[in-house]
Each structure stands twice: as structure tokens, then as C-alpha cells.
Design a protein around this motif. Structure first.
Motif, PDB file in Angstrom:
ATOM      1  N   THR A   1      16.496  12.164   3.042  1.00  9.22           N
ATOM      2  CA  THR A   1      16.613  10.696   3.083  1.00  9.22           C
ATOM      3  C   THR A   1      16.500  10.130   4.493  1.00  9.22           C
ATOM      4  O   THR A   1      16.660   8.918   4.674  1.00  9.22           O
ATOM      5  N   ALA A   2      16.225  10.978   5.494  1.00  6.89           N
ATOM      6  CA  ALA A   2      16.194  10.522   6.886  1.00  6.89           C
ATOM      7  C   ALA A   2      15.117   9.466   7.098  1.00  6.89           C
ATOM      8  O   ALA A   2      13.988   9.616   6.627  1.00  6.89           O
ATOM      9  N   ASP A   3      15.484   8.385   7.812  1.00  6.15           N
ATOM     10  CA  ASP A   3      14.527   7.328   8.114  1.00  6.15           C
ATOM     11  C   ASP A   3      14.449   7.021   9.607  1.00  6.15           C
ATOM     12  O   ASP A   3      13.934   5.987  10.006  1.00  6.15           O
ATOM     13  N   GLY A   4      14.968   7.935  10.428  1.00  8.46           N
ATOM     14  CA  GLY A   4      14.932   7.727  11.864  1.00  8.46           C
ATOM     15  C   GLY A   4      15.599   8.876  12.595  1.00  8.46           C
ATOM     16  O   GLY A   4      16.115   9.821  11.976  1.00  8.46           O
ATOM     17  N   VAL A   5      15.600   8.790  13.911  1.00 10.62           N
ATOM     18  CA  VAL A   5      16.129   9.870  14.749  1.00 10.62           C
ATOM     19  C   VAL A   5      17.621  10.069  14.519  1.00 10.62           C
ATOM     20  O   VAL A   5      18.112  11.205  14.504  1.00 10.62           O
ATOM     21  N   ASN A   6      18.385   8.979  14.323  1.00 11.26           N
ATOM     22  CA  ASN A   6      19.825   9.116  14.131  1.00 11.26           C
ATOM     23  C   ASN A   6      20.153   9.957  12.899  1.00 11.26           C
ATOM     24  O   ASN A   6      21.057  10.806  12.931  1.00 11.26           O
ATOM     25  N   ALA A   7      19.427   9.739  11.810  1.00 10.26           N
ATOM     26  CA  ALA A   7      19.645  10.539  10.602  1.00 10.26           C
ATOM     27  C   ALA A   7      19.257  11.997  10.847  1.00 10.26           C
ATOM     28  O   ALA A   7      19.933  12.926  10.364  1.00 10.26           O
ATOM     29  N   LEU A   8      18.188  12.206  11.605  1.00 10.04           N
ATOM     30  CA  LEU A   8      17.767  13.561  11.937  1.00 10.04           C
ATOM     31  C   LEU A   8      18.838  14.279  12.749  1.00 10.04           C
ATOM     32  O   LEU A   8      19.170  15.445  12.497  1.00 10.04           O
ATOM     33  N   LEU A   9      19.413  13.572  13.715  1.00  7.28           N
ATOM     34  CA  LEU A   9      20.483  14.149  14.524  1.00  7.28           C
ATOM     35  C   LEU A   9      21.712  14.450  13.667  1.00  7.28           C
ATOM     36  O   LEU A   9      22.355  15.493  13.827  1.00  7.28           O
ATOM     37  N   ALA A  10      22.039  13.529  12.762  1.00  3.81           N
ATOM     38  CA  ALA A  10      23.202  13.749  11.895  1.00  3.81           C
ATOM     39  C   ALA A  10      23.008  14.981  11.020  1.00  3.81           C
ATOM     40  O   ALA A  10      23.938  15.790  10.831  1.00  3.81           O
ATOM     41  N   ALA A  11      21.795  15.144  10.484  1.00  2.00           N
ATOM     42  CA  ALA A  11      21.516  16.314   9.651  1.00  2.00           C
ATOM     43  C   ALA A  11      21.626  17.601  10.456  1.00  2.00           C
ATOM     44  O   ALA A  11      22.181  18.605   9.979  1.00  2.00           O
ATOM     45  N   ARG A  12      21.129  17.579  11.681  1.00  4.59           N
ATOM     46  CA  ARG A  12      21.189  18.777  12.517  1.00  4.59           C
ATOM     47  C   ARG A  12      22.631  19.118  12.901  1.00  4.59           C
ATOM     48  O   ARG A  12      23.003  20.291  12.973  1.00  4.59           O
ATOM     49  N   VAL A  13      23.443  18.097  13.149  1.00  2.00           N
ATOM     50  CA  VAL A  13      24.848  18.350  13.469  1.00  2.00           C
ATOM     51  C   VAL A  13      25.561  18.967  12.274  1.00  2.00           C
ATOM     52  O   VAL A  13      26.292  19.966  12.406  1.00  2.00           O
ATOM     53  N   LEU A  14      25.378  18.384  11.088  1.00  2.00           N
ATOM     54  CA  LEU A  14      26.000  18.920   9.887  1.00  2.00           C
ATOM     55  C   LEU A  14      25.523  20.342   9.611  1.00  2.00           C
ATOM     56  O   LEU A  14      26.310  21.234   9.241  1.00  2.00           O
ATOM     57  N   GLN A  15      24.245  20.552   9.817  1.00  2.00           N
ATOM     58  CA  GLN A  15      23.669  21.881   9.634  1.00  2.00           C
ATOM     59  C   GLN A  15      24.278  22.875  10.623  1.00  2.00           C
ATOM     60  O   GLN A  15      24.639  24.007  10.259  1.00  2.00           O
ATOM     61  N   GLY A  16      24.418  22.457  11.866  1.00  2.00           N
ATOM     62  CA  GLY A  16      24.967  23.340  12.887  1.00  2.00           C
ATOM     63  C   GLY A  16      26.426  23.675  12.653  1.00  2.00           C
ATOM     64  O   GLY A  16      26.844  24.835  12.816  1.00  2.00           O
ATOM     65  N   VAL A  17      27.234  22.686  12.264  1.00  2.00           N
ATOM     66  CA  VAL A  17      28.653  22.930  12.011  1.00  2.00           C
ATOM     67  C   VAL A  17      28.833  23.928  10.870  1.00  2.00           C
ATOM     68  O   VAL A  17      29.632  24.870  10.955  1.00  2.00           O
ATOM     69  N   SER A  18      28.084  23.748   9.802  1.00  2.00           N
ATOM     70  CA  SER A  18      28.225  24.650   8.651  1.00  2.00           C
ATOM     71  C   SER A  18      27.708  26.053   8.971  1.00  2.00           C
ATOM     72  O   SER A  18      28.294  27.057   8.549  1.00  2.00           O
ATOM     73  N   THR A  19      26.636  26.140   9.747  1.00  2.00           N
ATOM     74  CA  THR A  19      26.132  27.457  10.138  1.00  2.00           C
ATOM     75  C   THR A  19      27.126  28.175  11.031  1.00  2.00           C
ATOM     76  O   THR A  19      27.397  29.368  10.854  1.00  2.00           O
ATOM     77  N   GLY A  20      27.690  27.458  11.995  1.00  2.00           N
ATOM     78  CA  GLY A  20      28.680  28.069  12.876  1.00  2.00           C
ATOM     79  C   GLY A  20      29.894  28.568  12.131  1.00  2.00           C
ATOM     80  O   GLY A  20      30.457  29.626  12.458  1.00  2.00           O
ATOM     81  N   ALA A  21      30.326  27.823  11.114  1.00  2.00           N
ATOM     82  CA  ALA A  21      31.474  28.262  10.318  1.00  2.00           C
ATOM     83  C   ALA A  21      31.145  29.506   9.506  1.00  2.00           C
ATOM     84  O   ALA A  21      32.016  30.356   9.267  1.00  2.00           O
ATOM     85  N   ALA A  22      29.885  29.622   9.082  1.00  2.00           N
ATOM     86  CA  ALA A  22      29.522  30.692   8.146  1.00  2.00           C
ATOM     87  C   ALA A  22      29.169  32.010   8.817  1.00  2.00           C
ATOM     88  O   ALA A  22      29.454  33.077   8.256  1.00  2.00           O
ATOM     89  N   VAL A  23      28.536  31.981  10.003  1.00  2.00           N
ATOM     90  CA  VAL A  23      27.947  33.225  10.509  1.00  2.00           C
ATOM     91  C   VAL A  23      28.995  34.288  10.803  1.00  2.00           C
ATOM     92  O   VAL A  23      28.778  35.482  10.550  1.00  2.00           O
ATOM     93  N   GLY A  24      30.147  33.884  11.332  1.00  3.09           N
ATOM     94  CA  GLY A  24      31.195  34.869  11.582  1.00  3.09           C
ATOM     95  C   GLY A  24      31.715  35.479  10.297  1.00  3.09           C
ATOM     96  O   GLY A  24      31.922  36.700  10.203  1.00  3.09           O
ATOM     97  N   ALA A  25      31.942  34.629   9.273  1.00  2.89           N
ATOM     98  CA  ALA A  25      32.427  35.122   7.981  1.00  2.89           C
ATOM     99  C   ALA A  25      31.391  36.022   7.314  1.00  2.89           C
ATOM    100  O   ALA A  25      31.739  37.044   6.706  1.00  2.89           O
ATOM    101  N   LEU A  26      30.108  35.654   7.414  1.00  4.49           N
ATOM    102  CA  LEU A  26      29.051  36.471   6.816  1.00  4.49           C
ATOM    103  C   LEU A  26      28.965  37.834   7.486  1.00  4.49           C
ATOM    104  O   LEU A  26      28.926  38.872   6.812  1.00  4.49           O
ATOM    105  N   GLY A  27      28.915  37.821   8.804  1.00  6.20           N
ATOM    106  CA  GLY A  27      28.802  39.087   9.528  1.00  6.20           C
ATOM    107  C   GLY A  27      29.990  39.994   9.281  1.00  6.20           C
ATOM    108  O   GLY A  27      29.841  41.197   9.024  1.00  6.20           O
TER     109      GLY A  27
END
Length: 446
Positions: free
Chosen positions: A119-145
Motif C-alpha cells: 500500500t506504499a504511496d511514498g518514501v515515508n511508507a517505504l521507510l515505515a515498512a523497512r523499519v517494521l521489517q527490520g525490527v521483526s527480523t532482528g527479533a527473529a534471527v537470534g531465536a531462529l539460530g
């Protein structure tokens, strides 16, 4: 009839229809070890694939929204910063609340990030998606490994190195192919990933928990750089290698699409995702080929291949206005560098993890990923600034490559020095033991 016989008769029907205990039914409903480690590794692949999926799309976003090259590297770098902060805050929590709750929450957050991308319509939405993506990845990688190591230390160590490379490679290439040849270029790849994350979240519900809950979950959220004493030496050796190889990934992820377009004179988004694919696929090959090689040898090979590959890449970039020869050299250099990336990353994981206890794995793995994502994000953002306010794309890429070579040389020097110190310690220990052995032998003869 005696009370005993009456009781026996009354209990006989109950005995004949007795159901298995609840824990036995639970065992039948949970995944076995092979399926569990397969699921965990597939989640790691999906997370890294999703992280590299936007790479071929940056050129399209730039055309639609008219932002500068700095913005591309900021969008790239903000993901790394979000992962970094998440690792610092959430990296140890699965050691306290369990692997399953953390993974389920992270996958749902990833699914939400895919919706924001769609649903992104600009840079702010793109940044928000990347932040959410990064937070969830950071939480998961330690638990996965840590979860993979809990189930099978040998396979888990291998998959901790192999899965990120495969995820990064597949995400970059698949995204480029989908964008180039299928409809809805800025939507379809994210919808596919959304479906994958939902299915994986459902599968996590059938995952057997590998650690017991323990107190201290809230306290674990306080960022803390804490290493078990047993792992400090190995982390000091591995950290420069990890930083260097992930800084190289930042070069290919942030500047690779623009550099490829310059060398092959093409605007195809497939070309934009190809450098990162070549780098990551070669890294995966290195993990497979060198999985039985001694850890220190693997790290030495990684540092050496990284230096050689980046030198070839720089010569190709500097050779002129592009063409077949320059493009070939660029991708050959990327493949050699990727082999160095896979070797260095695998060696770093293998050097550190055997030194820590099971309940420390998630925290230590998270700390290693902190080093990796510092290398991934910080140089890439600096490069974006230099592209606009410095010497332009080619000069910035050359300066970036030289910095990676310097880092790799420093890592190589550290490995060689640590090897000499280990040899001296062994010789001193042998020398100290010789007189006592001689005395013992004399006593035996006497």
C-alpha cells in the motif's frame, strides 16, 4: 462379592477406553526434529529474502517518487539500523519466554510489513515498512539460530550460515524476475511473501518448544553488550571478519543496481538484482563446500577471497564506460567476493557458538548479528551521501571497495596474530610440562 472385586469390575471399562495422556497427544501434534529444523531454516531464508526483495525495485520507486540516491541508501540503511536496535533490545528475549512466541510475533509483524509495502504511496511508507521489517527480523534471527542449534548443533551451525545466503540470493533474483516479467511489479512480490509468512506462522504453532521459560524477560529488554567469558577471545577474532563481509553486502545491496546499470547499459530490474544474487549464491556455495574444513582455515580463506574479489571488482569498475569485459569482471569479482563472504560468515559463527552454553546462544548470536548489521548499514548510508555530495557513483564505489579491503586486511592480520599467539601458548605449555614428565618418567624407572 468383595469390595476389591467390585472395584476391579467398575474400573475395567474405564481401563479399556483409556485415552493417551495429554502430553502424548501433544507429542503427536508437534513437528519432529527434521521438520522443525527445516521450518526454522525456511523462516530464516524467507526473512532474508524479504530483506533483499526491495533491492531491484529501488529504481522503480525512484522513477515514481523522484527521490535522490541518498534516499535509496537511507531506505537500505534504515532497515539495518532497525535490525540492529531490535537485536540489542529483543535479541535475548527468546531465552526467557521461549522460541515459539518470539517467532510467531515476528512472522506476524513481517506479514504486516508486506501489507505496508503493498500500500506504499511514498518514501515515508517505504521507510515505515523497512523499519517494521527490520525490527521483526532482528527479533527473529537470534531465536531462529538458537532454535536450530537446540535441535541439532551440527546441522544448526551449518544452516545458520547457509540459510541467510540462500535467502538473500533468492530474494534479490526472484524479486527482479517477478518485477520484470509479471504484472503488478510493486505489489506481487510482497503478496507472495505475505502468503509465505502467514503459512510459516501457522506452522510455528506446531513447533515444539526447545527451551523452558525462565524469569528475567523484562530485564533482558535492556540493551546490554554482554559476552560470556568463554567466548570473548573468539568474538574478538571473528568480529572484524563479520563486519568486513557484511560491509561488502552493503556495497552490492545499496550501489549494486546503479553500478550494474552503468556497466551493462541496461535499465532492466533483473540486472539490478543480479549482483546481490551472485554474491549471495557464491556465499552459499562456500558454506556447502567448506563445511568440513577447519574453522580457522575457513576464515583465512574468507578474508583472502574477499580481498581478491573486491580488487577484481574495483578494476572492472575503473576500466572505462562499461561493456562486456567490465561487466564480466564485475560479476566474477562479485562471485569471488561472495565466496569470501560465505567463508568468513560461516567461520565466524563456527568459531564463537561452540564456546557458549545453550541458554546463552540467542544472546550471543544476536550480538554477532549486531556486528554484521553495523557493517551492512553504516557504510551503505555513508556511501549514499558520498554519491551525491562526493565524487559520484564510481568514485564512491571505489572508495567503498578500498575500505572493505582495508577491513579484510585487518581481519586477516588479526587471524594470523591470534594463530601465532595460540602456537606460542602451546609451546610454552609443552615446555612447562616437559620437566614434570621427565621427573615422572624417572620416578617410574626408579
Amino acid at each position: 462379592m468383595s469390595p476389591t472385586s467390585t472395584a476391579s469390575q467398575s474400573t475395567a471399562p474405564t481401563h479399556s477406553i483409556r485415552r493417551p495422556p495429554a502430553h502424548a497427544a501433544s507429542r503427536r501434534r508437534t513437528l519432529g526434529p527434521v521438520a522443525s529444523i527445516g521450518l526454522l531454516s525456511s523462516i530464516l531464508v524467507s526473512l532474508l529474502a524479504a530483506s533483499s526483495a526491495p533491492t531491484p525495485l529501488y529504481a522503480i520507486y525512484q522513477q515514481h517518487w523522484g527521490f535522490s540516491p541518498i534516499t535509496i541508501t537511507v531506505v537500505f540503511g534504515v532497515y539495518a539500523v532497525a535490525v540492529l536496535l531490535s537485536l540489542l533490545v529483543l535479541g535475548r528475549i527468546s531465552d526467557h519466554v521461549g522460541r515459539r512466541p518470539v517467532l510467531l510475533t515476528a512472522l506476524l509483524a513481517q506479514a504486516a510489513a508486506m501489507v505496508v509495502f503493498v500500500t506504499a504511496d511514498g518514501v515515508n511508507a517505504l521507510l515505515a515498512a523497512r523499519v517494521l521489517q527490520g525490527v521483526s527480523t532482528g527479533a527473529a534471527v537470534g531465536a531462529l539460530g538458537a532454535g536450530m542449534l537446540d535441535i541439532d548443533p551440527r546441522r544448526g551451525g551449518f544452516l545458520n550460515s547457509f540459510a541467510p545466503a540462500i535467502g538473500t540470493a533468492s530474494g534479490a533474483l526472484a524479486s527482479g524476475l517477478i518485477v520484470q516479467y509479471l504484472p503488478a511489479p510493486t505489489h506481487l512480490v510482497y503478496l507472495v511473501l505475505l502468503g509465505v509468512f502467514v503459512l510459516q506462522a501457522l506452522a510455528v504453532l506446531a513447533l515444539r518448544e526447545t527451551v523452558s521459560r525462565k524469569p528475567g524477560a523484562l530485564a533482558s529488554l535492556a540493551p546490554e553488550i554482554k559476552l560470556p567469558k568463554s567466548a570473548r577471545t573468539s568474538v574478538a577474532i571473528a568480529a572484524p571478519v563479520l563486519f568486513a563481509v557484511w560491509a561488502l553486502t552493503g556495497l552490492y545491496g545499496a550501489l549494486g543496481p546503479a553500478l550494474t546499470g552503468t556497466l551493462v547499459h541496461s535499465t532492466s530490474v533483473v540486472w539490478g538484482g543480479l549482483p546481490l544474487f551472485v554474491l549471495a549464491a557464491s556465499a552459499g556455495l562456500a558454506v556447502v563446500v567448506l563445511r568440513g574444513t577447519a574453522t580457522r582455515t575457513v576464515m583465512l580463506l574468507g578474508s583472502g577471497a574477499l580481498i581478491v574479489g573486491v580488487v577484481i571488482t574495483l578494476l572492472s569498475i575503473a576500466s572505462g564506460p562499461g561493456g562486456a569485459l567490465s561487466a564480466t569482471g564485475f560479476f566474477v569479482g562479485g562471485a569471488i567476493s561472495g565466496f569470501g563472504f560465505g567463508s568468513g560468515f560461516q567461520g565466524g559463527i563456527r568459531m564463537v557458538i561452540p564456546q557458549v552454553e545453550a541458554q546463552e546462544r540467542a544472546g550471543v548470536l544476536s550480538l554477532l548479528y549486531v556486528v554484521c548489521y553495523l557493517g551492512l548499514g553504516v557504510p551503505a548510508v555513508i556511501a549514499g551521501v558520498l554519491v551525491v555530495h562526493g565524487g559520484g557513483l564510481v568514485q564512491t564505489a571505489e572508495e567503498y571497495g578500498i575500505a572493505v579491503i582495508v577491513l579484510a586486511l585487518a581481519a586477516l592480520a588479526g587471524l594470523l596474530l591470534s594463530g601465532r599467539r595460540t602456537q606460542r601458548t602451546a609451546l610454552l605449555a609443552a615446555g612447562a610440562g616437559a620437566p614434570s614428565e621427565a621427573v615422572a618418567a624417572g620416578r617410574t624407572r626408579g
